[in-house]
Design a protein around this motif. Structure first.
Motif, short mmCIF file in Angstrom:
data_model
loop_
_atom_site.label_atom_id
_atom_site.label_comp_id
_atom_site.label_asym_id
_atom_site.label_seq_id
_atom_site.Cartn_x
_atom_site.Cartn_y
_atom_site.Cartn_z
N GLY A 44 39.75 -3.96 19.71
CA GLY A 44 39.29 -5.32 19.59
C GLY A 44 38.98 -5.64 18.13
N TRP A 45 38.94 -6.93 17.84
CA TRP A 45 38.77 -7.33 16.44
C TRP A 45 37.97 -8.62 16.36
N PRO A 80 45.00 -7.35 16.88
CA PRO A 80 45.42 -8.23 17.96
C PRO A 80 46.11 -9.50 17.48
N PHE A 81 47.19 -9.86 18.15
CA PHE A 81 47.90 -11.11 17.91
C PHE A 81 48.38 -11.25 16.46
N GLY A 123 50.22 -15.09 17.79
CA GLY A 123 49.18 -15.05 16.76
C GLY A 123 49.25 -16.23 15.82
N ASP A 124 50.47 -16.68 15.51
CA ASP A 124 50.61 -17.85 14.64
C ASP A 124 49.87 -19.04 15.22
N LEU A 125 50.08 -19.29 16.52
CA LEU A 125 49.41 -20.42 17.17
C LEU A 125 47.92 -20.15 17.35
N ALA A 167 39.72 -9.24 22.41
CA ALA A 167 39.97 -7.97 23.09
C ALA A 167 41.04 -8.19 24.14
N ASN A 168 41.97 -7.26 24.26
CA ASN A 168 43.00 -7.36 25.27
C ASN A 168 42.58 -6.67 26.56
N ALA A 169 43.08 -7.19 27.67
CA ALA A 169 42.82 -6.56 28.96
C ALA A 169 43.42 -5.17 29.01
#
Length: 211
Positions: free
Chosen positions: A37-38, A63-64, A70-72, A103-105
């Protein structure tokens, strides 16, 4: 308290571990490990995604970072004051999250970007650890899988809080869950999600945590 992050060579999901080893052979310069996570550790808003992209976060380790989603996402977070600096799709850029954490699932990239239900369930312990370390005031779930996994993490019944783009849910513990379609290239290219639609949800979440 459960750990917030899996180990670098996490063995818990055999299919993902095997895929990780294959990618280390194919892409030796990539991160090729669970993506942590970040963001702001004391954030009021937690953004929950699905999983790292093969040539995005799996390459960069953030992440992203490195793909269109990630751009969006980061352009929108910058617009609403949830990030500062400049996003350059590189962990060495000057971007910093402000009162937000991601954080990703599922923490490692799955084949075809499709984690199995068992992998989602197995990785949920790290989402639990992340939330217990500092419970946020609000959540932004990017897509149905993130929404469902988050509800399971929080011990909520999914039937009480059905996923829907733009939906807001007052959760049992007092936090609010905001839902959005995932900001993937597929969703934006097909018109499932427009920039305006995404900005509407993120803007409401940003106003909630800053008021």
């Amino acid at each position: 308290m459960p750990a917030a992050e899996p180990p670098h060579d996490c063995p818990l999901c055999p299919r993902l571990a095997a895929f990780r080893e294959d990618n280390r052979q194919k892409y030796p310069d990539f991160w090729n490990a669970p993506v942590p996570g970040w963001g702001d550790a004391d954030a009021s808003l937690m953004i929950v995604g699905l999983a790292p992209g093969l040539k995005g976060a799996n390459r960069t380790g953030r992440p992203f970072t490195g793909d269109y989603a990630g751009d969006l996402l980061y352009a929108t977070l910058l617009k609403f004051g949830l990030a500062t600096g400049r996003f350059e799709a590189d962990p060495g850029d000057s971007l910093e999250l402000r009162n937000a954490r991601i954080a990703n699932a599922v923490r490692y990239v799955p084949p075809q970007n499709k984690p199995t239900p068992l992998e989602i369930n197995t990785c949920r312990q790290f989402l639990v650890g992340t939330i217990e370390a500092h419970p946020p005031r609000a959540y932004l779930a990017l897509g149905r899988i993130a929404h469902d996994s988050l509800l399971s993490t929080l011990g909520e019944r999914k039937s009480r809080f059905p996923f829907g783009h733009g939906a807001e849910h007052a959760l049992t513990g007092g936090a609010v869950l905001f839902d959005s379609y995932h900001c993937s290239r597929y969703n934006t290219n097909t018109g499932v999600l427009t920039t305006a639609m995404f900005e509407d949800v993120v803007g409401r979440a940003a106003r909630f945590v800053t008021n």
